[in-house]
Design a protein around this motif. Structure first.
Motif: not given
Length: 592
Positions: A55-60, A154-160, A164-167
C-alpha cells in the motif's frame, strides 16, 4: 521524537530477536501451526507485512499517475514504509519453510543441478511478483530522492508510477488466489482479490497516517480514504458472514467499528484520537490475517504463545528501528523539514508544490501546446507514453522469450504445464525489464542520472549482493560430490540399510522425509504431496516398477537416471520398504 521511537523499537526488537533465533533453530514446532491449513504465525505476519508494503508505494504511485496532489514528504514516507515492510515480509516465508536451505527452489529458472521451480505453485508466483515489486519500489524511491537534485528525473517518476500501479494489483491478486484456490472453506470465494486489495490499502493507509502523525502533521485526504476503506471491508465481512455464517469478530470491531468514531469531531481533531484510529485498524487487520491464515487456531487464543508474540515484537520493533533510522538519515532530502513540526494540515504545501509543478510544466513550447489543448492530452501523445514506449517493447519481448524458453525445457516433459501456470509471471517480467531499460536509457543515453561517489559505491554493493543472490539460486545449495563412490557399490552392499539410508537422506528426504512420511512443511508449499510409504502400495507396484520411477521420474519427481545406477535405485526400494514397515500400524504388522 525519532530518537525515542527508535529506543522503543529497540526495546521490542531485542526480545523478538531471541524469538526469531529460537524459531529458526527449533523449526516449525516453535510457533503456532494450524493443523488444518499447515500454516501458522510466520505466514500470518508475512501476509500482514506484505499488505503494508504494497500500500505504501501504491499511494504515492496512484496519486502521481492520476495527478492527485500529495506533498513530497508524505510520498517519501509512504515509499520508505514500503521498502522497510518488504524487508520483514521476506523473512517469514523463509522461516515457514522449516528447511530454510531450500529457499532457492522458488526461483523460476533452471539451476545448476537441473532442477526447475514448479511454476504451478502459487508460492513461486509470489516470490517473483514480490521480488519485482521490491526492485521497482526501490528504483521509484531512488528516482524520487534524486529528483530534488536533478529536476529532469521528475519526468521519469510518472512512467514508473504507471508500471507500479497495475503491479500492486497484480501481486495482491496472485497472493489472494493462493488462498481462494485451496480446500479450506474459509478461503473460498471469488471476492478474495478485491478483499485482499482493500485490506492492503486500508492497512497501508493506517500505517502512513500513523507515521505522518509521528511527524506532527496530518493529510486529511488520507484520513478520509482510510474511513472509506473501513466501510468497504465492513461490507465484505458482513456479506461473508451472511454467506458462510462466521467471520473474525475481533477484526470487525478493531478495524471496522472503532474507526467509525472518526465521525465524532472532538476525537477526529485530536492527535491522540487519530493515532488511536490507525493503531486500532492495524491491530484489527493483524487479527484478521491471523484468523484468515489459521482459521481453526485463530479461534483458540491459547495457541498463541510467547514465541508467536516474540515474532510480532521482532517485526514491529525492527520496523521502527529501520524506518526511523533511515528517516533521520534522509531528513535533509525532505523538503520543508522544519515546517511540518507542530500540528499542521499539510494541504497548503501540497497545493504549493502543485502550483510549482504546473508552472514548470506549462512553460515553453510544450507548455503552450498543453494549454491550447485545455490540459487534456491523448494517452498516446503524453510524455510518459513516449518515455515508456521503447522500454515496454523490450519488456514484452522479454516476456515472450521467457514463455518460449519455459516450454522448451525438457524438465517439463512429464509436467502438465498450461498457459495459466505462466501468466502470473508475465507482467512482473514485463515490469522489471521495462524499469531497468528505462533506468539504463536515462543513465547512459540521456545522462539524466548524475551519481555521487557514495551512490556509485552503494550501487556496486547492491549489484554484488544481487549477483551473489542469483548465484545462490542457480547453485541450488550444496552440490559437492560425496567422498563415497556410489557407482562402485554392488547390489549386495546397497541392500545394506546404512548405505541405502545414506542415499535416501542425500537424495530423497527433502520431499519424502527421513522417515518416509514426507516433509509436510516443505512439500505442501511447492509440490503436490507425494504418496506415503505404505506396505500394500509398495507390494502392489513391485520393485521393478519402483526402480523405473526413481530412474525415469514421474509427475513432479525429477528423473535420477545418470545420477543413480539401477543397483542404487534397487537399494532405495528396499530401504523404502524398511521405512514403510516401521511406520505401519501394529495391526498391519500382525496381519503379515
Amino acid at each position: 521524537m525519532f530518537r525515542y521511537l527508535m529506543i522503543l523499537g529497540l526495546t521490542l526488537f531485542l526480545p523478538g530477536l531471541y524469538a526469531l533465533g529460537y524459531s529458526i533453530y527449533q523449526g516449525p514446532s516453535a510457533w503456532m501451526v494450524d493443523s488444518h491449513t499447515f500454516w501458522g504465525t510466520p505466514i500470518s505476519l508475512f501476509v500482514f507485512w506484505i499488505g503494508l508494503a504494497h500500500a505504501g508505494t501504491l499511494l504515492s504511485a496512484i496519486f502521481l499517475a492520476l495527478d492527485i496532489k500529495l506533498d513530497r514528504r508524505t510520498a517519501l514516507i509512504a515509499e520508505l514504509s514500503t521498502l522497510v515492510s518488504l524487508v520483514f515480509a521476506a523473512i517469514f516465508p523463509l522461516m515457514h519453510l522449516g528447511v530454510i536451505d531450500n529457499f532457492y527452489m522458488v526461483a523460476p529458472f533452471l539451476d545448476a543441478r537441473g532442477n526447475f521451480a514448479n511454476v504451478r505453485s502459487p508460492l513461486v508466483w509470489d516470490f517473483c511478483c514480490i521480488a519485482v515489486y521490491a526492485l521497482l519500489s526501490l528504483l521509484f524511491f531512488g528516482v524520487h530522492l534524486k529528483s530534488r537534485e536533478n529536476p529532469l528525473l521528475e519526468r521519469y517518476r510518472k512512467p514508473m508510477a504507471w508500471l507500479l500501479f497495475p503491479l500492486v494489483l497484480w501481486v495482491h491478486t496472485v497472493v489472494s488466489l493462493d488462498f481462494a484456490t485451496t480446500f479450506v472453506p474459509e478461503w473460498r470465494g471469488a471476492f478474495f482479490p478485491v478483499y485482499f486489495i482493500a485490506g492492503a490499502i486500508l492497512s497501508g493507509l493506517a500505517l502512513v497516517n500513523l507515521l505522518i502523525c509521528a511527524e506532527g502533521y496530518r493529510v486529511r485526504l488520507l484520513e478520509r480514504l482510510q474511513l472509506i476503506c473501513t466501510w468497504i471491508l465492513c461490507a465484505i465481512w458482513i456479506w461473508d458472514l451472511i454467506i458462510k455464517g462466521y467471520f473474525c469478530t475481533s477484526a470487525f470491531i478493531f478495524a471496522g467499528v472503532l474507526p467509525q468514531l472518526r465521525m465524532v469531531a472532538i476525537i477526529r481533531e485530536h492527535r491522540v484520537g487519530r493515532i488511536f484510529f490507525s493503531v486500532s485498524i492495524l491491530i484489527g487487520l493483524f487479527l484478521e490475517r491471523y484468523y484468515l491464515v489459521s482459521p481453526s487456531a485463530g479461534q483458540a487464543a491459547a495457541t498463541f504463545g510467547r514465541i508467536d508474540l516474540g515474532l510480532v515484537t521482532f517485526s514491529v520493533g525492527g520496523f521502527m528501528l529501520l524506518f526511523f533510522g533511515f528517516r533521520r538519515y534522509l531528513n535533509r532530502n525532505m523538503e520543508g523539514a522544519g515546517s511540518y513540526f507542530g500540528e499542521v494540515d499539510g494541504t497548503d504545501l501540497a497545493e504549493a508544490e502543485q502550483e510549482e509543478f504546473e508552472k514548470e510544466n506549462f512553460t515553453g513550447v510544450r507548455g503552450i501546446e498543453k494549454l491550447k489543448k485545455g490540459f487534456y492530452m491523448q494517452p498516446w501523445s503524453s510524455e510518459e507514453y513516449h518515455i515508456l514506449r521503447f522500454p515496454l517493447l523490450v519488456g514484452f519481448a522479454a516476456a515472450i522469450l521467457f514463455s518460449v524458453w519455459v516450454w522448451g525445457q525438457s524438465v517439463f516433459a512429464n509436467v502438465d504445464l498450461s498457459i495459466a501456470n505462466v501468466i502470473p509471471l508475465l507482467y512482473p517480467i514485463i515490469a522489471v525489464v521495462t524499469a531497468v531499460t528505462l533506468c539504463v536509457r536515462a543513465y547512459l543515453v540521456e545522462q539524466t542520472f548524475v551519481l555521487t561517489r557514495r551512490e556509485k559505491t552503494l550501487c556496486v554493493i547492491l549489484f554484488v549482493l544481487a549477483a551473489a543472490c542469483l548465484g545462490t539460486f542457480f547453485a541450488g545449495g550444496a552440490s559437492q560430490k560425496s567422498n563415497v563412490s556410489l557407482t562402485s557399490l554392488t547390489v549386495a552392499s546397497l541392500n545394506h540399510s546404512q548405505d541405502s539410508r545414506f542415499i535416501w537422506n542425500a537424495r530423497c528426504a527433502t520431499c519424502h522425509g527421513t522417515d518416509g512420511r514426507f516433509n509436510e512443511k516443505f512439500v505442501r508449499e511447492f509440490y503436490p504431496v507425494p504418496q506415503k510409504l505404505d506396505i500394500l502400495r509398495l507390494d502392489s507396484l513391485g520393485a521393478d516398477s519402483l526402480v523405473k520411477v526413481i530412474l525415469n521420474g514421474r509427475g513432479n519427481m525429477n528423473p535420477y537416471v545418470g545420477r543413480l545406477t539401477p543397483s542404487e535405485a534397487l537399494g532405495l526400494v528396499n530401504y523404502m520398504r524398511t521405512l514403510a514397515e516401521k511406520s505401519a500400524p501394529e495391526s498391519a504388522k500382525e496381519g503379515e
